[in-house]
Design a protein around this motif. Structure first.
Motif, mmCIF file in Angstrom:
data_model
loop_
_atom_site.group_PDB
_atom_site.id
_atom_site.type_symbol
_atom_site.label_atom_id
_atom_site.label_comp_id
_atom_site.label_asym_id
_atom_site.label_seq_id
_atom_site.Cartn_x
_atom_site.Cartn_y
_atom_site.Cartn_z
ATOM 1 N N LEU A 37 64.784 -6.191 -37.627
ATOM 2 C CA LEU A 37 65.742 -7.015 -36.890
ATOM 3 C C LEU A 37 65.473 -8.507 -37.074
ATOM 4 C CD1 LEU A 37 65.885 -4.837 -33.693
ATOM 5 C CD2 LEU A 37 67.698 -5.084 -35.407
ATOM 6 N N PHE A 38 64.286 -8.842 -37.569
ATOM 7 C CA PHE A 38 63.909 -10.241 -37.786
ATOM 8 C C PHE A 38 64.373 -10.720 -39.150
ATOM 9 C CE2 PHE A 38 61.193 -9.116 -34.330
ATOM 10 C CZ PHE A 38 60.903 -10.283 -33.668
ATOM 11 N N ALA A 39 64.666 -12.004 -39.238
ATOM 12 C CA ALA A 39 64.914 -12.636 -40.533
ATOM 13 C C ALA A 39 63.612 -12.559 -41.340
ATOM 14 C CB ALA A 39 65.332 -14.101 -40.335
ATOM 15 N N ALA A 40 63.718 -12.639 -42.642
ATOM 16 C CA ALA A 40 62.528 -12.569 -43.501
ATOM 17 C C ALA A 40 61.490 -13.607 -43.080
ATOM 18 C CB ALA A 40 62.917 -12.757 -44.966
ATOM 19 N N ASP A 41 61.955 -14.775 -42.622
ATOM 20 C CA ASP A 41 61.047 -15.838 -42.191
ATOM 21 C C ASP A 41 60.988 -15.962 -40.670
ATOM 22 O OD1 ASP A 41 63.626 -16.798 -41.828
ATOM 23 O OD2 ASP A 41 63.230 -18.758 -42.707
ATOM 24 N N GLY A 42 61.323 -14.874 -39.971
ATOM 25 C CA GLY A 42 61.318 -14.881 -38.513
ATOM 26 C C GLY A 42 59.920 -15.002 -37.929
ATOM 27 N N ASN A 43 59.873 -15.418 -36.676
ATOM 28 C CA ASN A 43 58.603 -15.602 -35.972
ATOM 29 C C ASN A 43 58.612 -14.822 -34.666
ATOM 30 O OD1 ASN A 43 57.778 -17.470 -37.910
ATOM 31 N ND2 ASN A 43 58.584 -19.190 -36.746
ATOM 32 N N LEU A 44 57.410 -14.372 -34.294
ATOM 33 C CA LEU A 44 57.205 -13.652 -33.048
ATOM 34 C C LEU A 44 56.058 -14.312 -32.296
ATOM 35 C CD1 LEU A 44 57.514 -11.016 -31.248
ATOM 36 C CD2 LEU A 44 55.785 -10.014 -32.752
ATOM 37 N N VAL A 45 56.259 -14.565 -31.008
ATOM 38 C CA VAL A 45 55.177 -15.023 -30.139
ATOM 39 C C VAL A 45 55.019 -13.951 -29.073
ATOM 40 C CG1 VAL A 45 54.305 -16.824 -28.607
ATOM 41 C CG2 VAL A 45 55.772 -17.447 -30.548
ATOM 42 N N GLY A 46 53.888 -13.255 -29.107
ATOM 43 C CA GLY A 46 53.650 -12.141 -28.216
ATOM 44 C C GLY A 46 53.248 -12.561 -26.819
ATOM 45 N N PHE A 47 53.193 -11.590 -25.939
ATOM 46 C CA PHE A 47 52.875 -11.786 -24.523
ATOM 47 C C PHE A 47 51.526 -12.476 -24.331
ATOM 48 C CE2 PHE A 47 51.505 -10.186 -20.296
ATOM 49 C CZ PHE A 47 52.631 -10.473 -19.546
ATOM 50 N N ILE A 126 66.906 -12.107 -36.064
ATOM 51 C CA ILE A 126 66.093 -12.872 -35.123
ATOM 52 C C ILE A 126 65.270 -13.896 -35.894
ATOM 53 C CG2 ILE A 126 64.241 -12.739 -33.409
ATOM 54 C CD1 ILE A 126 65.256 -9.788 -32.952
ATOM 55 N N ALA A 127 65.438 -15.152 -35.534
ATOM 56 C CA ALA A 127 64.631 -16.228 -36.128
ATOM 57 C C ALA A 127 63.347 -16.420 -35.318
ATOM 58 C CB ALA A 127 65.419 -17.530 -36.176
ATOM 59 N N LEU A 128 63.438 -16.236 -33.998
ATOM 60 C CA LEU A 128 62.275 -16.401 -33.124
ATOM 61 C C LEU A 128 62.448 -15.518 -31.896
ATOM 62 C CD1 LEU A 128 59.665 -17.908 -32.132
ATOM 63 C CD2 LEU A 128 61.213 -19.536 -31.046
ATOM 64 N N PHE A 129 61.387 -14.799 -31.571
ATOM 65 C CA PHE A 129 61.340 -14.068 -30.307
ATOM 66 C C PHE A 129 60.043 -14.441 -29.624
ATOM 67 C CE2 PHE A 129 60.192 -10.311 -27.723
ATOM 68 C CZ PHE A 129 61.268 -10.346 -26.852
#
Length: 161
Positions: A37-47, A126-129
């Motif tokens: 679901l993320f873009a190839a260059d997407g970012n995730l910031v976890g809990f 998703i670019a950022l979650f």
């Protein structure tokens, strides 16, 4: 609810659906579908503040989380969706987590979630979650209110056919 920046109904609906799709594979413990679901260059910031960069790394990270932890399932309430630019939206939500084998929210895991979505080649990604603890320090009444809202959402979820 649509924010102050105007957003067309289709973009709002598709952003909400992308967010729903994000929580679904988490709840099913499916790292591959989550990462796709993320873009190839997407970012995730976890809990816990972990930062993960790129779709492949997100898949590996979430797979690792699932293999080492019995993760709780999300229950969420979307607070706002608004447009940042043409083809870019931001969604703000709150979420609670129901631990495995339980039927109630664990208030210590309540979170505020932000998702930036981008439309690329006709598809929303998703670019950022970002998933931030909703500690609400020094505001126990606000924390209790949030938990009750999430419990109501959980009950409503249980009423769906």
């Amino acid at each position: 609810m649509t924010g102050a920046n105007s957003i067309d109904a289709a973009a709002e609906r598709e952003t909400r659906e992308l967010y729903r799709q994000l929580l679904e594979p988490w709840n099913k413990r499916n790292a591959r579908d989550y990462a796709l679901l993320f873009a190839a260059d997407g970012n995730l910031v976890g809990f816990d503040g972990t930062q993960v960069f790129g779709q492949l790394e997100i898949g590996a990270h979430v797979s690792e989380v699932f293999s080492h932890h019995q993760t709780a399932r999300y229950v969420s309430i979307v607070r706002e969706v608004r447009s940042l630019t043409e083809g870019t939206t931001i969604l703000s939500a709150v979420a609670g987590m129901v631990p495995p084998g339980k039927d109630d929210i664990n208030p210590e895991l309540n979170a505020v979630q932000s998702m930036v979505a981008v439309r690329r080649s006709g598809a929303w990604k998703i670019a950022l979650f970002q998933n931030t603890p909703a500690a609400l320090h020094g505001r126990p009444d606000d924390a209790k209110k949030l938990t009750e809202e999430l419990r109501a959402a959980l009950r409503k979820e249980g009423e769906k056919p």
